[in-house]
Each structure stands twice: as C-alpha cells, then as structure tokens.
Scaffold this active site. Structure first.
Site, PDB file in Angstrom:
ATOM      1  N   LYS A   5       1.288 -10.332  -3.514  1.00  0.00           N
ATOM      2  CA  LYS A   5       2.660  -9.967  -3.911  1.00  0.00           C
ATOM      3  C   LYS A   5       3.543  -9.786  -2.680  1.00  0.00           C
ATOM      4  O   LYS A   5       4.663 -10.295  -2.626  1.00  0.00           O
ATOM      5  CB  LYS A   5       2.632  -8.650  -4.711  1.00  0.00           C
ATOM      6  N   ASN A   6       3.022  -9.083  -1.675  1.00  0.00           N
ATOM      7  CA  ASN A   6       3.866  -8.761  -0.520  1.00  0.00           C
ATOM      8  C   ASN A   6       4.079  -9.948   0.418  1.00  0.00           C
ATOM      9  O   ASN A   6       4.885  -9.872   1.351  1.00  0.00           O
ATOM     10  CB  ASN A   6       3.300  -7.559   0.227  1.00  0.00           C
ATOM     11  N   ARG A  55      12.565  -2.253  -3.975  1.00  0.00           N
ATOM     12  CA  ARG A  55      13.167  -2.147  -2.642  1.00  0.00           C
ATOM     13  C   ARG A  55      13.068  -3.435  -1.854  1.00  0.00           C
ATOM     14  O   ARG A  55      13.892  -3.700  -0.984  1.00  0.00           O
ATOM     15  CB  ARG A  55      12.509  -1.017  -1.873  1.00  0.00           C
ATOM     16  N   CYS A  86      12.722   7.147  -3.071  1.00  0.00           N
ATOM     17  CA  CYS A  86      11.551   6.386  -3.495  1.00  0.00           C
ATOM     18  C   CYS A  86      10.401   7.363  -3.724  1.00  0.00           C
ATOM     19  O   CYS A  86      10.348   8.414  -3.089  1.00  0.00           O
ATOM     20  CB  CYS A  86      11.188   5.385  -2.409  1.00  0.00           C
ATOM     21  N   ARG A 128      11.930   5.808   3.094  1.00  0.00           N
ATOM     22  CA  ARG A 128      12.015   4.351   3.165  1.00  0.00           C
ATOM     23  C   ARG A 128      13.434   3.807   3.380  1.00  0.00           C
ATOM     24  O   ARG A 128      13.957   3.049   2.555  1.00  0.00           O
ATOM     25  CB  ARG A 128      11.395   3.726   1.915  1.00  0.00           C
ATOM     26  N   ASP A 141      -1.527   1.062   1.703  1.00  0.00           N
ATOM     27  CA  ASP A 141      -1.563   0.610   0.302  1.00  0.00           C
ATOM     28  C   ASP A 141      -2.962   0.729  -0.313  1.00  0.00           C
ATOM     29  O   ASP A 141      -3.137   0.431  -1.499  1.00  0.00           O
ATOM     30  CB  ASP A 141      -1.064  -0.840   0.189  1.00  0.00           C
ATOM     31  N   ILE A 176       1.997   6.554   7.475  1.00  0.00           N
ATOM     32  CA  ILE A 176       3.084   5.581   7.290  1.00  0.00           C
ATOM     33  C   ILE A 176       4.202   6.145   6.404  1.00  0.00           C
ATOM     34  O   ILE A 176       5.382   6.026   6.725  1.00  0.00           O
ATOM     35  CB  ILE A 176       2.548   4.261   6.672  1.00  0.00           C
ATOM     36  N   ARG A 234       3.685  -3.940 -11.691  1.00  0.00           N
ATOM     37  CA  ARG A 234       4.549  -4.454 -10.606  1.00  0.00           C
ATOM     38  C   ARG A 234       3.755  -5.278  -9.611  1.00  0.00           C
ATOM     39  O   ARG A 234       4.299  -6.175  -8.970  1.00  0.00           O
ATOM     40  CB  ARG A 234       5.191  -3.283  -9.843  1.00  0.00           C
TER      41      ARG A 234
HETATM   42  C1  EPZ Z   1       5.876  -2.933   3.102  1.00  0.00           C
HETATM   43  O1  EPZ Z   1       6.953  -2.064   2.790  1.00  0.00           O
HETATM   44  C2  EPZ Z   1       5.151  -3.197   1.817  1.00  0.00           C
HETATM   45  N1  EPZ Z   1       6.079  -3.829   0.881  1.00  0.00           N
HETATM   46  C3  EPZ Z   1       4.613  -1.895   1.265  1.00  0.00           C
HETATM   47  O2  EPZ Z   1       3.875  -2.205   0.101  1.00  0.00           O
HETATM   48  C4  EPZ Z   1       3.694  -1.229   2.298  1.00  0.00           C
HETATM   49  O3  EPZ Z   1       3.293   0.021   1.831  1.00  0.00           O
HETATM   50  C5  EPZ Z   1       4.441  -1.075   3.620  1.00  0.00           C
HETATM   51  O4  EPZ Z   1       4.995  -2.341   4.049  1.00  0.00           O
HETATM   52  C6  EPZ Z   1       3.575  -0.529   4.732  1.00  0.00           C
HETATM   53  O5  EPZ Z   1       2.482  -1.374   4.937  1.00  0.00           O
HETATM   54  C7  EPZ Z   1       6.290  -5.145   0.962  1.00  0.00           C
HETATM   55  O6  EPZ Z   1       5.767  -5.839   1.805  1.00  0.00           O
HETATM   56  C8  EPZ Z   1       7.202  -5.742  -0.041  1.00  0.00           C
HETATM   57  P1  EPZ Z   1       7.803  -0.560   6.295  1.00  0.00           P
HETATM   58  P2  EPZ Z   1       8.125  -1.838   3.832  1.00  0.00           P
HETATM   59  O7  EPZ Z   1       9.210  -0.980   6.555  1.00  0.00           O
HETATM   60  O8  EPZ Z   1       8.304  -3.045   4.644  1.00  0.00           O
HETATM   61  C9  EPZ Z   1       9.864   3.367   7.992  1.00  0.00           C
HETATM   62  C10 EPZ Z   1       2.985  -1.748  -2.061  1.00  0.00           C
HETATM   63  O9  EPZ Z   1       2.376  -0.816  -2.654  1.00  0.00           O
HETATM   64  N2  EPZ Z   1      11.074   2.560   8.121  1.00  0.00           N
HETATM   65  O10 EPZ Z   1       6.728  -1.217   7.060  1.00  0.00           O
HETATM   66  O11 EPZ Z   1       9.272  -1.287   3.079  1.00  0.00           O
HETATM   67  C11 EPZ Z   1       9.465   3.574   6.536  1.00  0.00           C
HETATM   68  O12 EPZ Z   1      10.183   4.617   5.950  1.00  0.00           O
HETATM   69  C12 EPZ Z   1       3.974  -1.390  -1.020  1.00  0.00           C
HETATM   70  O13 EPZ Z   1       2.813  -2.941  -2.304  1.00  0.00           O
HETATM   71  C13 EPZ Z   1      12.197   3.096   8.703  1.00  0.00           C
HETATM   72  O14 EPZ Z   1      12.213   4.248   9.126  1.00  0.00           O
HETATM   73  O15 EPZ Z   1       7.500  -0.714   4.732  1.00  0.00           O
HETATM   74  C14 EPZ Z   1       7.996   3.827   6.653  1.00  0.00           C
HETATM   75  O16 EPZ Z   1       7.776   5.163   6.959  1.00  0.00           O
HETATM   76  C15 EPZ Z   1       4.823  -0.239  -1.220  1.00  0.00           C
HETATM   77  N3  EPZ Z   1      13.319   2.306   8.806  1.00  0.00           N
HETATM   78  C16 EPZ Z   1       7.582   2.944   7.819  1.00  0.00           C
HETATM   79  O17 EPZ Z   1       8.783   2.672   8.554  1.00  0.00           O
HETATM   80  C17 EPZ Z   1      13.343   1.025   8.346  1.00  0.00           C
HETATM   81  O18 EPZ Z   1      14.392   0.367   8.466  1.00  0.00           O
HETATM   82  C18 EPZ Z   1       6.938   1.640   7.458  1.00  0.00           C
HETATM   83  O19 EPZ Z   1       7.703   0.998   6.457  1.00  0.00           O
HETATM   84  C19 EPZ Z   1      12.206   0.486   7.777  1.00  0.00           C
HETATM   85  C20 EPZ Z   1      11.063   1.276   7.663  1.00  0.00           C
END
Ligand code: EPZ
Length: 418
Positions: free
Chosen positions: A22-23, A92, A116, A121, A306, A328, A398
């Site tokens: 999915k991701n 998101r 969220c 996030r 995840d 994370i 989802r």
């Molecule tokens: C991706 O989310 C995945 N989603 C998530 O999958 C996964 O949990 C996550 O990466 C971490 O591996 C998809 O790929 C669609 P991040 P993403 O930006 O990209 C902070 C699932 O269950 N951050 O890597 O949104 C954030 O808050 C899910 O399938 C900022 O501060 O995650 C987090 O603490 C849910 N500012 C950390 O970084 C930003 O602009 C990592 O988030 C972006 C992120």
C-alpha cells in the site's frame, strides 16, 4: 459498520500470500500525475486507501482504469490541482500529490492534514523542501498553496528528520526541476527505492534512492511506463507474527524477506524458527515457549513502527518483561488499552510500553483505533480464549486486502459481520 468475529486458539498452518505494498502504491499512483502519457501499475493492493487516492487523482484530472490488480492512469492535463480537506482528513497520504502537482502544473492547493490517531504528523518538511526548490508557499483557510509559475529549480534539501512521504514528495517534485537536487537525510525505506524505480522508467534521472543521499538531475518531461509494485512488507510481517503468536507453522509467500529483516531477527531471538524455503518466502514455526525481547522502533532498516502494535500483541504471549519503545510517532500505543481489556499486562510510560507475559488472553469486545492497532487486535484475538468482536474494522480495510479471507484459509476462525 463492519466487525470481525474471531474465535481464538487455532494454530495457523499452511501458506499465505502477500499483496502489493500500500505504501509503495500510493506514491506510485501520485507519480502518474507527472506525465500526460499512460502509467500502468501492477500488483496494486485492493484496499480502501488506494481507492481514496484513485478518487483524488480522478478529481485532479487523471483517467483511471482498474483491471484486477493493475491500474492504468493517464493525465492529459491537470484539471484541478487540489487535494480537498474531505479526502486529506481520511487519508494523510493525499499530501503526496503536492510535489507532482507543483512540478507538472506550477501550482497546488493541498489541505493541511490536522490531527491523527497516532501522533501530530505535520507536513512541514514537505513544505520546507518545496521552498528550497523555489516554490512560493502560502497557508490560508487550512490549506497550503504552492506556486512555481516558472518551474522548480534544483537545490540541496537537508531533512531535519527522516520522513518517508516527505522524501517521496520531494523526489517527485525534483524530477522535473531545472538542475540538480540533492536530498540529504532521506528515508531509506524500500518504498522510496520502488518509487525511484518507477520514476526512472518514466525517464527521471535519480541516483542513491534507498540510501540517505538521493541525487536527482531534473529533466524537461517524463513519459509513460509500466511498473510492478513491491510486496507489502508490513502485511508480510503481520502474517509472520500471526504464525508465531498462534504457535503455528505458516509460510508467507510472495514477500521480500530482506524487507522484514529486523522483524525476522527479533522473531528468532523470541524463539521462533524462521527459514526461507524460497528467496521470496518466509516460514515461521513456533512450537515451544516464546521469550520476551525488547524492541525499539526505528526508520528502515530498523524495526518498523508499522509492526510495533503487532509485536506488542506477540509479547503478551512471551515469558518475561519486554520493553517496547516507540520513537517515530508520539501516540502510537492506542492498542495497549484494548489488549489490556483482553487480559494483557501492559504499562505505558511515555514512549515506552512495558509488557509482562505470558498472559492468557480472553475474547472481548474491542475497538480498532487505527490500521496497525487493528492488526494487533486481530493477532491477539487469534490466540485468545473464546470470542473477540473487533469493531470499526474499516481501519484495517484501509491497508490489508481481504485479511479475513487470507487468515481463514490458513485455519483462523474469523468472519466479517455487518
Ligand atoms: C509513512 O508515513 C507511512 N505512510 C506510515 O505508514 C509509516 O508509519 C511512516 O511512514 C513511518 O514509517 C505512507 O507511506 C503512506 P513520516 P509518513 O513522514 O511519511 C515526523 C501505515 O500504517 N514528520 O516518515 O507520514 C512525523 O510526525 C502508516 O501504513 C514531521 O515532523 O511518516 C513522524 O513523527 C501510517 N514533519 C516522523 O516525522 C514532516 O513534515 C516520521 O513520519 C513529516 C514528518
């Protein structure tokens, strides 16, 4: 709203198949906006988030043809460069259209995601990166408006912290920028490398995807391509844990074992026998007692956040104390209280969950709070005595394709009721 009714206590045995990631599929679908030519994607999982992304792309101007697990997207022109709040609040990952839209049409209007279930996030790093590439960004009425009427220009973007979709969004923006872009402290997740593979087939010049420094030489246009999405490592990992928690003998087919290397190493320490009958399969056998082993989530290739909830379910059945640290996301322990309702002994202390086991779990009514939390409740229910009813399984829909059918095929007593 659908529910799952699960009767636990059956060891899972046999073979179970992995769907496409999915991701990985979500950014690949968004990447189709970068060209007017057709992009064909194979092994797209049939899950709700993918349907949501396809709806968004149709509104933006894409023609989307779905045939089984294949999707063809053609976007002759961008009709409406916008991701509305109604969609972003449900998914998101909609923010993944930001980079492609600015790169292709010079503007984008994308709703800010808001709160969220698993943490704050924000998307500030996506915005920061686009600004480095020369986009003008304004925020009003809950929306981000990005403009680059003369196109984006290459730049060095050093991410403050590692972000998966942020890296993907910026990579998609940079492929059509003038000159070279260097993404530093980039995410190394397999989904980033898979997206780069697709973009390269479309004509992009990208080096280093899968490492923390990605170099992109902008090109003036991209063309059509065909690409097969990688297997879903989180689904594969969830099934491996399902085999382990039920004391079963389960072979997870069609996966990339390396992508779940951190989990497989942990399972071995826990006392599960892990083998690779083929290069794309993992067999887990859990006959004896399980040992508690601490775990800390990390970016890839560390232990995936995840899979944290699912691992916590497993630790309720292991002997000793396991300390699970979530690094994370700040609020990703919603499943702990539900597991406790089933009899688990879990204490939460900030970023840590302390799980004492083994505890006999008993069936109960529980509520799914997010995608992976739901998966952990399914796992707990598979080993619990009696009947568990999991409410709000739309969360699991989802991201898991027909999970109840796949699990039933290997012996689980699980059914969906409306
Ligand atoms: C991706 O989310 C995945 N989603 C998530 O999958 C996964 O949990 C996550 O990466 C971490 O591996 C998809 O790929 C669609 P991040 P993403 O930006 O990209 C902070 C699932 O269950 N951050 O890597 O949104 C954030 O808050 C899910 O399938 C900022 O501060 O995650 C987090 O603490 C849910 N500012 C950390 O970084 C930003 O602009 C990592 O988030 C972006 C992120």
């Amino acid at each position: 709203m659908d529910k799952f009714v699960i009767n636990g206590g059956v060891p899972l045995r046999g073979e179970i198949a992995t769907s496409g990631s999915k991701n990985s599929a979500l950014p690949a679908l968004a990447a189709a906006l970068l060209t007017e030519e057709p992009v064909t994607l194979h092994r797209i999982p049939r899950v709700r988030d993918i349907r949501t992304m396809q709806r968004l792309l149709v509104d933006i101007g894409a023609k989307v043809d779905v045939e089984g697990e294949s999707v063809q997207l053609t976007t002759p022109r961008i009709v409406c460069p916008e991701a509305p709040y109604e969609l972003v609040k449900t998914m998101r990952a909609s923010s993944l259209v930001l980079g492609p839209l600015v790169a292709r049409s010079g503007r984008a209007r994308v709703s800010l995601p808001g709160g969220c279930a698993i943490g704050a996030r924000p998307i500030n790093l996506h915005i920061f990166g686009l600004e480095q590439l020369g986009a003008r960004i304004r925020q009003s009425h809950g929306y981000i408006e990005a403009e680059a009427p003369d196109g984006l220009r290459g730049a060095v973007v050093h991410f403050d912290r590692i972000t998966v979709t942020g890296t993907e969004d910026l990579m998609m923006a940079a492929v059509l920028a003038k000159g070279e872009t260097v993404l530093r402290n980039a995410a190394r997740e397999p989904e980033v490398a898979d997206l780069a593979g697709l973009l390269i087939k479309m004509g992009a010049k990208i080096e280093g995807a899968g490492t923390s420094t990605i170099r992109i030489q902008g090109v003036t246009e991209l063309g059509g391509a065909a690409h097969t999405i990688i297997p879903d490592r989180i689904e594969a990992g969830t099934f491996a844990i399902a085999g382990a928690i039920t004391g079963g003998d389960l072979t997870v087919n069609g996966c990339v074992p390396d992508h779940i290397g951190a989990l497989l190493a942990k399972l071995q320490q826990v006392g599960v026998e892990v083998t690779q009958p083929q290069s794309n399969a993992v067999r887990v056998r859990a006959a004896g007692r399980l040992r508690s082993v601490d775990m800390t989530t990390e970016e890839y290739p560390g232990f995936a956040t995840d899979l944290q909830a699912q691992y916590m379910a497993l630790m309720t059945q292991a002997e000793g104390i396991a300390i699970i640290i979530e690094t994370i996301f700040e609020n990703r322990f919603m499943h702990a209280q539900e597991l406790a309702r089933m009899g688990a002994n879990i204490r939460l202390d900030g970023k840590q969950a302390i799980v004492a086991g083994p505890r006999e779990l008993t069936g109960a009514g529980v509520i799914a709070s997010d995608l992976r939390a739901s998966a952990s409740l399914v796992l707990a229910a598979l080993v619990a005595r009696g009947e568990t009813v999991i409410d709000r399984v739309y969360h699991i829909d989802r991201g898991y394709e027909k999970i109840e059918a796949k699990l039933a095929q290997v012996g689980a007593k699980i059914r969906r009721v409306e």
